[in-house]
Design a protein around this motif. Structure first.
Motif, PDB file in Angstrom:
ATOM      1  N   ARG A  37       0.837  -1.190   0.000  1.00 56.46           N
ATOM      2  CA  ARG A  37       0.000   0.000   0.000  1.00 56.46           C
ATOM      3  C   ARG A  37       0.870   1.237   0.000  1.00 56.46           C
ATOM      4  O   ARG A  37       2.016   1.205   0.444  1.00 56.46           O
ATOM      5  CB  ARG A  37      -0.958   0.000   1.196  1.00 56.46           C
ATOM      6  CG  ARG A  37      -0.294   0.108   2.564  1.00 56.46           C
ATOM      7  CD  ARG A  37      -1.352  -0.069   3.650  1.00 56.46           C
ATOM      8  NE  ARG A  37      -0.768   0.047   4.983  1.00 56.46           N
ATOM      9  CZ  ARG A  37      -1.439  -0.204   6.106  1.00 56.46           C
ATOM     10  NH1 ARG A  37      -2.712  -0.590   6.061  1.00 56.46           N
ATOM     11  NH2 ARG A  37      -0.841  -0.067   7.273  1.00 56.46           N
ATOM     12  N   VAL A  47       2.436  -5.019   2.969  1.00 54.55           N
ATOM     13  CA  VAL A  47       1.346  -5.295   3.907  1.00 54.55           C
ATOM     14  C   VAL A  47       1.279  -6.782   4.257  1.00 54.55           C
ATOM     15  O   VAL A  47       1.204  -7.149   5.426  1.00 54.55           O
ATOM     16  CB  VAL A  47       0.006  -4.830   3.311  1.00 54.55           C
ATOM     17  CG1 VAL A  47      -1.158  -5.236   4.206  1.00 54.55           C
ATOM     18  CG2 VAL A  47       0.010  -3.332   3.075  1.00 54.55           C
ATOM     19  N   SER A  62       1.583  -3.716  11.593  1.00 54.08           N
ATOM     20  CA  SER A  62       0.447  -2.800  11.673  1.00 54.08           C
ATOM     21  C   SER A  62      -0.883  -3.450  11.283  1.00 54.08           C
ATOM     22  O   SER A  62      -1.942  -2.908  11.593  1.00 54.08           O
ATOM     23  CB  SER A  62       0.698  -1.587  10.782  1.00 54.08           C
ATOM     24  OG  SER A  62       0.909  -1.983   9.441  1.00 54.08           O
ATOM     25  N   VAL A  63      -0.837  -4.602  10.618  1.00 51.90           N
ATOM     26  CA  VAL A  63      -2.079  -5.233  10.168  1.00 51.90           C
ATOM     27  C   VAL A  63      -2.277  -6.634  10.752  1.00 51.90           C
ATOM     28  O   VAL A  63      -3.324  -7.254  10.515  1.00 51.90           O
ATOM     29  CB  VAL A  63      -2.160  -5.304   8.630  1.00 51.90           C
ATOM     30  CG1 VAL A  63      -1.937  -3.925   8.022  1.00 51.90           C
ATOM     31  CG2 VAL A  63      -1.186  -6.317   8.054  1.00 51.90           C
ATOM     32  N   PHE A  67      -5.818  -8.329   9.117  1.00 52.51           N
ATOM     33  CA  PHE A  67      -5.829  -8.656   7.686  1.00 52.51           C
ATOM     34  C   PHE A  67      -5.473 -10.120   7.487  1.00 52.51           C
ATOM     35  O   PHE A  67      -4.659 -10.689   8.225  1.00 52.51           O
ATOM     36  CB  PHE A  67      -4.805  -7.809   6.932  1.00 52.51           C
ATOM     37  CG  PHE A  67      -5.136  -6.351   6.811  1.00 52.51           C
ATOM     38  CD1 PHE A  67      -6.152  -5.750   7.536  1.00 52.51           C
ATOM     39  CD2 PHE A  67      -4.410  -5.550   5.935  1.00 52.51           C
ATOM     40  CE1 PHE A  67      -6.438  -4.403   7.415  1.00 52.51           C
ATOM     41  CE2 PHE A  67      -4.679  -4.198   5.791  1.00 52.51           C
ATOM     42  CZ  PHE A  67      -5.699  -3.620   6.544  1.00 52.51           C
ATOM     43  N   MET A  82      -9.716  -7.548   4.922  1.00 50.15           N
ATOM     44  CA  MET A  82      -9.301  -6.491   5.844  1.00 50.15           C
ATOM     45  C   MET A  82     -10.438  -6.210   6.814  1.00 50.15           C
ATOM     46  O   MET A  82     -11.526  -5.777   6.392  1.00 50.15           O
ATOM     47  CB  MET A  82      -8.934  -5.221   5.068  1.00 50.15           C
ATOM     48  CG  MET A  82      -7.883  -5.458   3.986  1.00 50.15           C
ATOM     49  SD  MET A  82      -7.315  -3.936   3.211  1.00 50.15           S
ATOM     50  CE  MET A  82      -8.827  -3.380   2.433  1.00 50.15           C
ATOM     51  N   LEU A  85     -10.928  -2.022  10.181  1.00 40.33           N
ATOM     52  CA  LEU A  85     -10.155  -1.013   9.452  1.00 40.33           C
ATOM     53  C   LEU A  85     -10.037   0.285  10.237  1.00 40.33           C
ATOM     54  O   LEU A  85     -10.971   0.686  10.958  1.00 40.33           O
ATOM     55  CB  LEU A  85     -10.774  -0.763   8.088  1.00 40.33           C
ATOM     56  CG  LEU A  85     -10.456  -1.865   7.061  1.00 40.33           C
ATOM     57  CD1 LEU A  85     -11.434  -1.828   5.896  1.00 40.33           C
ATOM     58  CD2 LEU A  85      -9.036  -1.730   6.558  1.00 40.33           C
ATOM     59  N   LYS A  86      -8.890   0.925  10.065  1.00 42.23           N
ATOM     60  CA  LYS A  86      -8.583   2.178  10.749  1.00 42.23           C
ATOM     61  C   LYS A  86      -8.318   3.265   9.704  1.00 42.23           C
ATOM     62  O   LYS A  86      -7.924   2.955   8.565  1.00 42.23           O
ATOM     63  CB  LYS A  86      -7.323   1.991  11.607  1.00 42.23           C
ATOM     64  CG  LYS A  86      -7.402   0.859  12.610  1.00 42.23           C
ATOM     65  CD  LYS A  86      -6.066   0.684  13.328  1.00 42.23           C
ATOM     66  CE  LYS A  86      -6.110  -0.478  14.318  1.00 42.23           C
ATOM     67  NZ  LYS A  86      -4.813  -0.647  15.009  1.00 42.23           N
ATOM     68  N   GLU A  88      -5.827   5.022   9.351  1.00 38.73           N
ATOM     69  CA  GLU A  88      -4.447   4.910   8.874  1.00 38.73           C
ATOM     70  C   GLU A  88      -4.246   3.785   7.861  1.00 38.73           C
ATOM     71  O   GLU A  88      -3.147   3.651   7.292  1.00 38.73           O
ATOM     72  CB  GLU A  88      -3.463   4.740  10.039  1.00 38.73           C
ATOM     73  CG  GLU A  88      -3.812   3.642  11.007  1.00 38.73           C
ATOM     74  CD  GLU A  88      -4.568   4.156  12.227  1.00 38.73           C
ATOM     75  OE1 GLU A  88      -5.484   5.004  12.070  1.00 38.73           O
ATOM     76  OE2 GLU A  88      -4.260   3.686  13.348  1.00 38.73           O
ATOM     77  N   ASP A  89      -5.264   2.988   7.613  1.00 40.52           N
ATOM     78  CA  ASP A  89      -5.200   1.990   6.551  1.00 40.52           C
ATOM     79  C   ASP A  89      -5.529   2.601   5.184  1.00 40.52           C
ATOM     80  O   ASP A  89      -5.409   1.921   4.163  1.00 40.52           O
ATOM     81  CB  ASP A  89      -6.181   0.840   6.829  1.00 40.52           C
ATOM     82  CG  ASP A  89      -5.814   0.035   8.058  1.00 40.52           C
ATOM     83  OD1 ASP A  89      -6.726  -0.315   8.826  1.00 40.52           O
ATOM     84  OD2 ASP A  89      -4.609  -0.246   8.243  1.00 40.52           O
ATOM     85  N   TYR A  93      -3.877   0.313  -2.618  1.00 40.49           N
ATOM     86  CA  TYR A  93      -3.374  -1.037  -2.385  1.00 40.49           C
ATOM     87  C   TYR A  93      -3.013  -1.674  -3.727  1.00 40.49           C
ATOM     88  O   TYR A  93      -3.817  -1.644  -4.672  1.00 40.49           O
ATOM     89  CB  TYR A  93      -4.422  -1.869  -1.652  1.00 40.49           C
ATOM     90  CG  TYR A  93      -4.494  -1.532  -0.189  1.00 40.49           C
ATOM     91  CD1 TYR A  93      -5.037  -0.326   0.238  1.00 40.49           C
ATOM     92  CD2 TYR A  93      -4.009  -2.417   0.784  1.00 40.49           C
ATOM     93  CE1 TYR A  93      -5.087   0.005   1.589  1.00 40.49           C
ATOM     94  CE2 TYR A  93      -4.061  -2.109   2.126  1.00 40.49           C
ATOM     95  CZ  TYR A  93      -4.598  -0.889   2.523  1.00 40.49           C
ATOM     96  OH  TYR A  93      -4.644  -0.567   3.868  1.00 40.49           O
TER      97      TYR A  93
END
Length: 116
Positions: A37, A47, A62-63, A67, A82, A85-86, A88-89, A93
């Motif tokens: 991403r 990712v 972070s995932v 994910f 996913m 989700l936040k 910041e995601d 992609y």
């Protein structure tokens, strides 16, 4: 050779999206497939990765736990589920394929926006 991503869109924080990548023109089953991403102005970030047999996966810290990457070698597709989700995601992609000999292919990208 083509990698075509789909499934991106706008989702609220805490929601889910499922990205798909359809491959053609190469021996998909022998390639390592990854999702990257990128946010404007930043480097592309790895990712998740799934190896050719599908039995081994790796994730960015972070995932992890949110994910899940999977592949169907019979259909030449890879998905990225996913969840949770936040904001910041939010990123574009990209699907990426890499052979043992170092040959690499990229998809065109799909936008994921996480916002209320």
């Amino acid at each position: 050779v083509q990698l075509v991503e789909s499934g991106g869109g706008l989702v609220q924080p805490g929601g889910s999206l499922r990205l798909s990548c359809a491959a053609s023109g190469f021996t998909f089953s022998s390639y390592v497939i990854s999702w990257y991403r990128q946010v404007p102005g930043k480097e592309r970030e790895l990712v998740a990765t799934i190896f050719s047999s599908g039995g081994s996966t790796t994730y960015a810290d972070s995932v992890k736990g949110r994910f899940t990457i999977s592949r169907d070698n019979a259909k030449d597709t890879v998905t990225l589920q996913m969840n949770s989700l936040k904001p910041e995601d939010t990123a574009v992609y990209y699907c990426h394929a890499r052979s043992e000999l170092g040959r690499r292919y990229w998809g065109q990208g799909t936008q994921v926006t996480v916002s209320s």
